[in-house]
Motif scaffolding. Structure first.
Motif, PDB file in Angstrom:
ATOM      1  N   VAL A  51       0.845  -1.200   0.000  1.00 38.65           N
ATOM      2  CA  VAL A  51       0.000   0.000   0.000  1.00 38.65           C
ATOM      3  C   VAL A  51       0.876   1.245   0.000  1.00 38.65           C
ATOM      4  N   ILE A  52       1.884   1.249   0.848  1.00 35.54           N
ATOM      5  CA  ILE A  52       2.788   2.405   0.948  1.00 35.54           C
ATOM      6  C   ILE A  52       3.567   2.573  -0.351  1.00 35.54           C
ATOM      7  N   GLU A  53       4.033   1.458  -0.898  1.00 34.42           N
ATOM      8  CA  GLU A  53       4.791   1.524  -2.148  1.00 34.42           C
ATOM      9  C   GLU A  53       3.924   2.064  -3.286  1.00 34.42           C
ATOM     10  N   GLY A  54       2.649   1.679  -3.307  1.00 29.73           N
ATOM     11  CA  GLY A  54       1.737   2.193  -4.337  1.00 29.73           C
ATOM     12  C   GLY A  54       1.499   3.685  -4.199  1.00 29.73           C
ATOM     13  N   LYS A  55       1.308   4.136  -2.950  1.00 29.75           N
ATOM     14  CA  LYS A  55       1.068   5.563  -2.708  1.00 29.75           C
ATOM     15  C   LYS A  55       2.323   6.402  -2.986  1.00 29.75           C
ATOM     16  N   GLU A  56       3.498   5.816  -2.795  1.00 32.21           N
ATOM     17  CA  GLU A  56       4.742   6.529  -3.116  1.00 32.21           C
ATOM     18  C   GLU A  56       4.771   6.933  -4.586  1.00 32.21           C
ATOM     19  N   ILE A  57       4.237   6.066  -5.435  1.00 32.67           N
ATOM     20  CA  ILE A  57       4.221   6.340  -6.871  1.00 32.67           C
ATOM     21  C   ILE A  57       3.148   7.366  -7.211  1.00 32.67           C
ATOM     22  N   SER A  58       1.937   7.165  -6.666  1.00 34.11           N
ATOM     23  CA  SER A  58       0.817   8.037  -7.044  1.00 34.11           C
ATOM     24  C   SER A  58       0.830   9.386  -6.333  1.00 34.11           C
ATOM     25  N   MET A  59       1.484   9.467  -5.158  1.00 36.88           N
ATOM     26  CA  MET A  59       1.493  10.721  -4.388  1.00 36.88           C
ATOM     27  C   MET A  59       2.921  11.078  -3.982  1.00 36.88           C
ATOM     28  N   GLN A  60       3.815  10.996  -4.927  1.00 40.30           N
ATOM     29  CA  GLN A  60       5.243  11.178  -4.678  1.00 40.30           C
ATOM     30  C   GLN A  60       5.537  12.504  -3.982  1.00 40.30           C
ATOM     31  N   THR A  90       3.315   4.356   7.609  1.00 42.96           N
ATOM     32  CA  THR A  90       4.183   3.304   8.139  1.00 42.96           C
ATOM     33  C   THR A  90       3.417   1.998   8.304  1.00 42.96           C
ATOM     34  N   THR A  91       4.152   0.899   8.301  1.00 42.96           N
ATOM     35  CA  THR A  91       3.571  -0.392   8.685  1.00 42.96           C
ATOM     36  C   THR A  91       3.738  -0.562  10.195  1.00 42.96           C
ATOM     37  N   PRO A  92       2.984  -1.460  10.820  1.00 45.75           N
ATOM     38  CA  PRO A  92       3.183  -1.709  12.252  1.00 45.75           C
ATOM     39  C   PRO A  92       4.612  -2.125  12.583  1.00 45.75           C
ATOM     40  N   GLU A  93       5.230  -2.891  11.683  1.00 51.78           N
ATOM     41  CA  GLU A  93       6.585  -3.397  11.953  1.00 51.78           C
ATOM     42  C   GLU A  93       7.648  -2.307  11.918  1.00 51.78           C
ATOM     43  N   TYR A 260      -1.550 -15.720 -15.430  1.00 50.50           N
ATOM     44  CA  TYR A 260      -2.070 -16.218 -14.152  1.00 50.50           C
ATOM     45  C   TYR A 260      -1.257 -15.585 -13.030  1.00 50.50           C
ATOM     46  N   ASN A 261      -1.936 -14.871 -12.148  1.00 44.83           N
ATOM     47  CA  ASN A 261      -1.263 -14.130 -11.076  1.00 44.83           C
ATOM     48  C   ASN A 261      -1.806 -14.599  -9.729  1.00 44.83           C
ATOM     49  N   PHE A 262      -0.922 -15.196  -8.929  1.00 44.91           N
ATOM     50  CA  PHE A 262      -1.313 -15.716  -7.607  1.00 44.91           C
ATOM     51  C   PHE A 262      -0.870 -14.712  -6.557  1.00 44.91           C
ATOM     52  N   LEU A 263      -1.803 -14.300  -5.680  1.00 45.95           N
ATOM     53  CA  LEU A 263      -1.504 -13.280  -4.680  1.00 45.95           C
ATOM     54  C   LEU A 263      -1.860 -13.783  -3.287  1.00 45.95           C
ATOM     55  N   THR A 264      -0.934 -13.610  -2.336  1.00 42.49           N
ATOM     56  CA  THR A 264      -1.178 -13.999  -0.948  1.00 42.49           C
ATOM     57  C   THR A 264      -1.895 -12.874  -0.202  1.00 42.49           C
ATOM     58  N   SER A 265      -2.203 -13.094   1.069  1.00 40.37           N
ATOM     59  CA  SER A 265      -3.029 -12.166   1.852  1.00 40.37           C
ATOM     60  C   SER A 265      -2.410 -10.780   1.992  1.00 40.37           C
ATOM     61  N   ARG A 266      -1.122 -10.674   1.774  1.00 45.88           N
ATOM     62  CA  ARG A 266      -0.443  -9.379   1.794  1.00 45.88           C
ATOM     63  C   ARG A 266      -1.101  -8.400   0.814  1.00 45.88           C
ATOM     64  N   PHE A 267      -1.750  -8.944  -0.223  1.00 42.63           N
ATOM     65  CA  PHE A 267      -2.334  -8.114  -1.283  1.00 42.63           C
ATOM     66  C   PHE A 267      -3.859  -8.121  -1.264  1.00 42.63           C
ATOM     67  N   PHE A 268      -4.446  -8.565  -0.156  1.00 42.24           N
ATOM     68  CA  PHE A 268      -5.911  -8.653  -0.092  1.00 42.24           C
ATOM     69  C   PHE A 268      -6.582  -7.301   0.111  1.00 42.24           C
ATOM     70  N   SER A 269      -5.893  -6.362   0.766  1.00 38.66           N
ATOM     71  CA  SER A 269      -6.579  -5.118   1.140  1.00 38.66           C
ATOM     72  C   SER A 269      -5.709  -3.894   0.919  1.00 38.66           C
ATOM     73  N   ALA A 270      -6.373  -2.746   0.825  1.00 43.60           N
ATOM     74  CA  ALA A 270      -5.794  -1.398   0.847  1.00 43.60           C
ATOM     75  C   ALA A 270      -5.120  -0.955  -0.455  1.00 43.60           C
ATOM     76  N   LEU A 271      -4.307  -1.800  -1.105  1.00 42.77           N
ATOM     77  CA  LEU A 271      -3.578  -1.318  -2.273  1.00 42.77           C
ATOM     78  C   LEU A 271      -4.480  -1.209  -3.501  1.00 42.77           C
ATOM     79  N   ASP A 272      -4.021  -0.433  -4.500  1.00 41.31           N
ATOM     80  CA  ASP A 272      -4.765  -0.252  -5.750  1.00 41.31           C
ATOM     81  C   ASP A 272      -4.075  -1.027  -6.859  1.00 41.31           C
ATOM     82  N   ILE A 273      -4.864  -1.817  -7.611  1.00 43.97           N
ATOM     83  CA  ILE A 273      -4.352  -2.489  -8.803  1.00 43.97           C
ATOM     84  C   ILE A 273      -5.024  -1.825  -9.995  1.00 43.97           C
TER      85      ILE A 273
END
Length: 615
Positions: A51-60, A90-93, A260-273
Motif C-alpha cells: 500500500v505504501i509503495e503504491g502511494k509513493e508512486i501516485s502521491m510522490q 508506516t507499517t506496524p513493523e 495467471y497471477n497468484f496473490l497472498t493475503s499481503r495483497f488482499f486489502s488497501a492497495l490499488d491495482i
C-alpha cells in the motif's frame, strides 16, 4: 454519539472525523489520499507494505514513507524541516522507528492525528503479528485518532474499541456499489479451477490464495508455470522456498502481470491495482490442504474485489466444503483461556515468593504454557488475540457444508449480488494433496546451506542473518540440531526427528540453556493413545532421570504426572501389565522440542512447578 463521514459528488471522502471507528463501507473512496492532503500533522498506519509503495508512486513527495531501509536519522531530519504539515505512512513493523525519532527530537508523537487504515487487520492478524497490537498503546494515547476500514467490525470488536473512547461512524452501502460474485462449493478445488480456466483461455486471471505451497502445487499440476507469477512478501524464507522449487517468477511488489497471477493475503486489502482491462478474479479456499486459506466474506472477499480500480470481468469464490472444518465453540475457548490464565497467575504469584535463584526454572515453565501467547508484557490478557481466535473459529465453520458457506454470504447480502453453484468430481480426477518432498534430500540441502554460509560460526554479515532467519522459519528443529549437534551425528541418524529432538534436549541441559529437561524428554519418548508396559515405562523414565541428574528411582505410575492414563491393564499378548496413555498434560508443538503445558488443573500445575524447582 455518532459521527458522519462526508463525501463529494464523485464519491470520495472529503474529511476524516477523529476518535471514530469508521466503517466506510466500500474500498477506493480516497480515505488515505484525503488524510495525506488534510491540514494537520498525521501518521497513517497501513497493514502491509505494498500500500505504501503504491502511494509513493501516485502521491510522490506528499508524505514520508517509513519502511525497511529507512533510517531513524532520515525521519529525524524530516521532523526538523520547516515544510507544512508532517505526514507519515508506516507499517506496524516499522512504527518503532517513528517512536525512536520522535523521542530523539522531542516532538510529541501523541499530538499527531493517527489513522489506522484497514483496521480490521488489528483483529485478523493479532495472533501472528506482534507489532500490529503492540502499537495500539501509542495509538490510544493520541489525542486524535481513528480506525477506518471497508470491512465492518463485528459487534464484539466494536465494543472492544469503544472501551478506548471511540465512537462509531457507519456508512450504509448504496446498492450501486454492490459487487457480483459466484460462490462455488466443491469437493475438488483444483479440478474445478481447471474447468474454470479452460472455459476462457484468452483471459488474464488474478487468483487470491493465502498459501505459497498451494499456489506452487496449482502451478505445477495445471502446467502453467511459464505463464504464472506469484506475489508474496519479499522475506528470505519465501524467496528460498520458491527458488528451491525451481520457481523464479515471484514478486513482492505489484506489477509486470502474467496470464495467471497468484496473490497472498499481503495483497488482499488497501492497495490499488490499476489495469487497462478487466480481469477474471478467483478467490481460492481449500481447508484440507491449507487451513490458513479460509476466507471471510466481508474481511477478505469484499476487500479483494475492491483492489481493482477499473473493475473486474467476474469474481468467483471457489471453496472446498468439508465436514473436517469443525470450529471450536466460543464458550469452550473462553472457558479454557480463563482457566489457564487463572492457573498462570497462581503459578506466577508462587514464583514471585521464591528466592531469586529459584525463579528462573519456574519462569521457563510459565513460558511453556499455551496461554503465554495471549499474555501481554504487563501480565494482562491480550483481548485482540482472543478476539482473533474467536473470529477465526467462526470463519472455519463457514466451510463445513455448501449450506453453511451459502448462509455466510447471504448474511452479507447488502454487499454482494450473489450466485451460488455446486460442482462435484469423481475420485479419478486430479486432486490437491498436502505437499510432499524427498525429505532426506531436502534435509541434506538444508544442512549444506547451513554450513555453506558458515552459520555454525558467529553471524558477521546481513546475508548470513537473512539466511539464518529463513532456515529458522522453515525448520527450527533441524536448525537447532545443526547448531548443537555434529554434522556426522545428524547424518548418521538420517535426520530422525525423535532422535534429534532427544539429543537437542540433552545438549540444552548440558549447556545450561534449559533447566527443564524432564518434561521435554518424556514427551519426546512417550506418545498419546499408545500402550506401554510397566517395565518399559520404568526403564525409559530412569534413563530420563539420569540424564536430568535426578537422584530418584522411577515408578511406572510416574507417567501419570505427564499423561492422563487408563487403569492398569494387560497391554500385550504376553500378558504384561501397563497403561494406555491418553491425553498428554503437555504438548510438543510442530518442530519445536520445547513443550507447552495444557493442564488446567491448578493443583497439578503447582505440583509440577515445585518438582521443576526441586530438579
Amino acid at each position: 454519539m455518532k459521527a458522519k463521514l462526508q463525501f463529494n459528488k464523485e464519491g470520495y471522502i472529503t474529511a476524516i472525523p477523529v476518535n471514530c471507528i469508521i466503517n466506510k463501507a466500500r474500498p477506493n473512496c480516497g480515505a488515505t489520499t484525503c488524510e495525506i492532503n488534510s491540514p494537520r500533522n498525521s501518521i497513517i498506519i497501513e497493514p502491509n507494505l505494498p500500500v505504501i509503495e503504491g502511494k509513493e508512486i501516485s502521491m510522490q513527495g506528499k508524505f514520508f514513507p517509513v519502511k525497511n531501509g529507512v533510517k531513524v536519522k532520515e525521519i529525524k531530519d524530516y521532523l526538523k524541516t520547516t515544510v507544512g504539515y508532517k505526514k507519515f505512512m508506516t507499517t506496524p513493523e516499522s512504527f518503532h522507528k517513528l517512536r525512536e525519532a520522535f523521542n530523539a527530537t522531542g516532538e510529541d508523537l501523541h499530538s499527531y492525528f493517527m489513522l489506522f487504515d484497514e483496521s480490521h487487520k488489528i483483529i485478523n492478524d493479532a495472533r501472528f503479528r506482534v507489532a500490529i497490537t503492540a502499537i495500539l498503546e501509542d495509538f490510544f494515547k493520541c489525542k486524535e485518532r481513528s480506525l477506518i476500514s471497508a470491512s465492518p467490525f463485528s459487534k464484539e470488536d466494536v465494543e472492544l474499541f469503544k472501551q478506548e473512547g471511540l465512537y462509531t461512524c457507519d456508512i450504509k452501502l448504496e446498492k450501486r456499489y454492490k459487487k457480483d460474485i459466484t460462490v462455488i462449493s466443491t469437493n475438488n478445488t483444483i479440478q474445478t479451477l481447471k474447468d474454470i480456466l479452460s472455459r476462457n483461455t484468452s483471459r488474464q486471471y488474478f487468483i487470491f490464495l493465502n498459501s505459497i505451497d498451494t499456489s506452487l502445487q496449482l502451478v505445477e499440476k495445471l502446467e502453467i508455470k511459464e505463464e504464472s507469477n506469484i506475489y508474496c512478501s519479499g522475506d528470505e524464507h519465501n524467496k528460498n522456498k520458491l527458488y528451491r522449487n525451481g520457481y523464479h517468477q515471484f514478486h513482492h511488489q505489484i506489477g509486470n502481470f502474467n496470464k495467471y497471477n497468484f496473490l497472498t493475503s499481503r495483497f488482499f486489502s488497501a492497495l490499488d491495482i490499476e489495469l487497462d482491462y478487466k480481469p477474471e478474479v478467483i478467490i481460492f479456499s481449500d481447508y484440507s490442504v491449507a487451513r490458513n486459506s479460509v476466507i471471510s466474506p466481508l474481511d477478505d472477499t469484499w476487500q479483494i474485489i475492491g483492489r481493482f480500480r477499473n473493475g473486474v470481468a467476474s469474481t468467483t469464490h471457489l471453496a472446498l466444503t468439508t465436514p473436517e472444518a469443525v470450529p471450536e465453540s466460543k464458550e469452550l475457548i473462553l472457558q479454557k483461556i480463563m482457566e489457564e490464565y487463572n492457573a498462570y497467575k497462581l503459578v506466577k504469584g508462587y514464583k514471585e515468593l521464591l528466592p531469586h535463584s529459584f525463579q528462573s526454572p519456574l519462569q521457563e515453565f510459565l513460558e511453556h504454557l499455551p496461554i503465554h501467547e495471549y499474555i501481554m508484557p504487563n501480565g494482562e490478557l491480550n483481548r485482540y488475540r482472543i478476539h482473533n481466535r474467536l473470529n477465526h473459529e467462526e470463519v472455519v465453520g463457514i466451510y463445513q457444508t455448501p449450506e453453511t458457506l451459502r448462509e455466510a454470504y447471504l448474511q452479507c447480502n447488502d454487499y454482494f449480488n450473489l450466485t451460488f453453484a455446486e460442482e462435484y468430481h469423481g475420485n479419478k480426477e486430479m486432486r490437491l494433496g498436502k505437499r510432499t518432498y524427498n525429505k532426506f534430500m531436502k534435509n541434506m540441502k538444508f544442512m549444506e546451506e547451513f554450513y555453506y554460509f558458515k552459520l555454525n560460526e558467529p553471524l558477521v554479515n546481513q546475508q548470513q542473518k537473512m539466511i539464518f532467519n529463513s532456515l529458522k522459519k522453515e525448520d527450527p528443529l533441524l536448525l537447532e540440531a545443526c547448531q548443537l549437534l555434529t554434522r556426522e551425528f545428524i547424518e548418521e541418524v538420517r535426520f530422525d526427528r525423535q532422535t534429534l529432538s532427544r539429543e537437542i534436549i540433552k545438549e540444552r541441559f548440558n549447556r545450561g540453556i534449559t533447566r527443564l529437561p524432564v518434561i521435554d524428554l518424556v514427551l519426546n519418548t512417550f506418545h498419546e493413545n499408545r500402550l506401554y508396559t510397566e517395565s518399559y515405562i520404568k526403564q525409559e523414565l530412569n534413563n530420563i532421570y539420569k540424564i536430568a541428574q535426578l537422584e530418584r528411582e522411577a515408578k511406572a505410575t510416574d507417567i501419570s504426572r505427564f499423561f492422563e492414563t487408563s487403569k492398569r491393564r494387560t497391554v500385550n499378548k504376553q500378558g504384561e501389565k501397563g497403561y494406555l496413555l491418553l491425553n498428554a498434560r503437555y504438548s510438543l508443538s510442530g518442530n519445536n522440542p520445547r513443550p507447552e503445558f495444557k493442564e488446567t488443573n491448578t493443583g497439578i500445575l503447582l505440583e509440577v512447578g515445585r518438582q521443576f524447582i526441586a530438579s
